[in-house]
Design a protein around this motif. Structure first.
Motif, short mmCIF file in Angstrom:
data_model
loop_
_atom_site.label_atom_id
_atom_site.label_comp_id
_atom_site.label_asym_id
_atom_site.label_seq_id
_atom_site.Cartn_x
_atom_site.Cartn_y
_atom_site.Cartn_z
N THR A 1 0.88 -0.95 0.04
CA THR A 1 0.05 -0.16 -0.11
C THR A 1 0.91 1.11 -0.14
O THR A 1 1.72 1.11 0.73
CB THR A 1 -0.98 0.04 1.20
N GLN B 1 -3.83 10.27 -2.00
CA GLN B 1 -4.49 9.22 -2.55
C GLN B 1 -3.70 7.81 -2.14
O GLN B 1 -2.51 7.78 -1.78
CB GLN B 1 -3.90 9.59 -4.21
N GLU B 2 -4.31 6.86 -2.04
CA GLU B 2 -3.94 5.54 -1.49
C GLU B 2 -4.43 4.64 -2.44
O GLU B 2 -5.31 4.56 -3.10
CB GLU B 2 -4.46 5.33 -0.06
N THR C 1 -3.57 0.19 -3.09
CA THR C 1 -2.96 -0.93 -2.82
C THR C 1 -2.93 -1.87 -3.90
O THR C 1 -3.71 -2.11 -4.82
CB THR C 1 -4.03 -1.70 -1.95
N LEU D 1 -10.66 -5.53 2.24
CA LEU D 1 -10.39 -4.64 1.03
C LEU D 1 -11.64 -4.61 -0.03
O LEU D 1 -11.35 -3.95 -1.03
CB LEU D 1 -9.13 -5.09 0.07
N LYS E 1 -13.59 -2.01 -2.65
CA LYS E 1 -12.51 -0.94 -3.42
C LYS E 1 -12.50 -0.96 -4.76
O LYS E 1 -12.60 -2.20 -5.14
CB LYS E 1 -10.91 -0.86 -2.71
N GLU E 2 -12.29 0.14 -5.57
CA GLU E 2 -12.19 -0.01 -6.87
C GLU E 2 -11.01 -0.76 -7.54
O GLU E 2 -9.98 -0.40 -7.03
CB GLU E 2 -12.45 1.08 -7.52
N ASN E 3 -11.14 -2.13 -8.30
CA ASN E 3 -10.06 -2.56 -9.00
C ASN E 3 -9.79 -1.89 -10.20
O ASN E 3 -10.53 -1.97 -11.30
CB ASN E 3 -10.17 -3.94 -9.18
N ALA F 1 -15.76 -3.15 -8.77
CA ALA F 1 -15.57 -3.22 -7.29
C ALA F 1 -14.87 -4.40 -7.07
O ALA F 1 -15.22 -5.65 -7.50
CB ALA F 1 -16.74 -3.18 -6.36
N LEU G 1 -5.94 -1.59 -6.30
CA LEU G 1 -7.21 -1.11 -5.55
C LEU G 1 -7.13 0.37 -5.12
O LEU G 1 -6.00 0.96 -4.51
CB LEU G 1 -7.21 -1.87 -4.44
N LEU G 2 -8.03 1.21 -5.45
CA LEU G 2 -8.12 2.72 -5.42
C LEU G 2 -8.99 2.82 -4.41
O LEU G 2 -10.06 2.20 -4.13
CB LEU G 2 -8.49 3.42 -6.71
#
Length: 199
Positions: free
Chosen positions: A150, A156-157, A159, A174, A177-179, A185, A198-199
């Motif tokens: 991560t 902005q993060e 993973t 997780l 989260k958007e892939n 998702a 992942l955003l």
């Protein structure tokens, strides 16, 4: 500054290393399957005369391995160096075969692999946290074949998940989260040889 490189002119091309492990490559060479005619060498062909299938269809799941390897290469800090042809899954065995001409005929290139490389490069450019972010978590589980990183930059993060084994890994924390690799998702599961951003 360091370079992220998987193939060079000094060794087998990435697709050959992945699709043909040493023992299988030796067998195919002995059987004459990887011998090219002068015309095929001039065309930059990866398909020996009379062969009915390309390397990817012959080797099944190994296309996923090249996708995983390229994700590891392109989704890390440093300058990625893509050896010509890797982006279209071009094969090439020991020198001088690894220096064969580029496969320019788009009908014989692996369009799916090219899309994959372009997507990774686009994400690398559009999500600066991938390569310039501070690493806030970095873990590897050998038994599960999983790497989890991560990074964070300017709020902005991102993973990054890299899974190199068969089977499924469950990451419920997780889920949702958007892939960015699929545009959907993340359901909390990684199955087979794959990666996720992942955003």
């Amino acid at each position: 500054l360091y370079g992220n490189i998987l193939s060079t002119h000094e060794r087998d091309m990435l697709s050959t290393l992945i699709y043909y492990p040493d023992e299988k490559l030796a067998l195919l060479k002995k059987q004459g399957v990887l011998r090219l005619t002068p015309m095929q060498r001039d065309e930059g062909s990866r398909h020996p005369q009379g062969r009915k299938a390309d390397a990817i269809s012959l080797c099944g799941e190994n296309k996923a391995r090249q996708k995983l390897a390229s994700a590891l290469q392109l989704l890390h800090p440093g300058m990625p160096m893509i050896y010509y042809g890797d982006e279209v899954a071009m094969t090439g065995a020991k020198d001088p075969d690894c220096r064969r001409g580029m496969l320019w005929d788009e009908n014989r290139q692996d369009a799916d692999m090219l899309r994959w490389y372009k997507m990774l490069l686009r994400l690398r450019r559009e999500v600066p946290a991938i390569t310039r972010g501070e690493t806030i978590r970095e873990e590897a589980w050998d038994d599960q074949g999983l790497i989890r990183i991560t990074r964070r930059l300017d709020g902005q993060e991102v993973t990054l998940l890299f899974h190199g084994k068969t089977g499924t890994v469950r990451l419920p924390e997780l889920a949702g989260k958007e892939n960015a690799l699929t545009g959907t998702a993340f359901d909390g599961f990684l199955t087979g040889t794959t990666a996720a951003v992942l955003l």
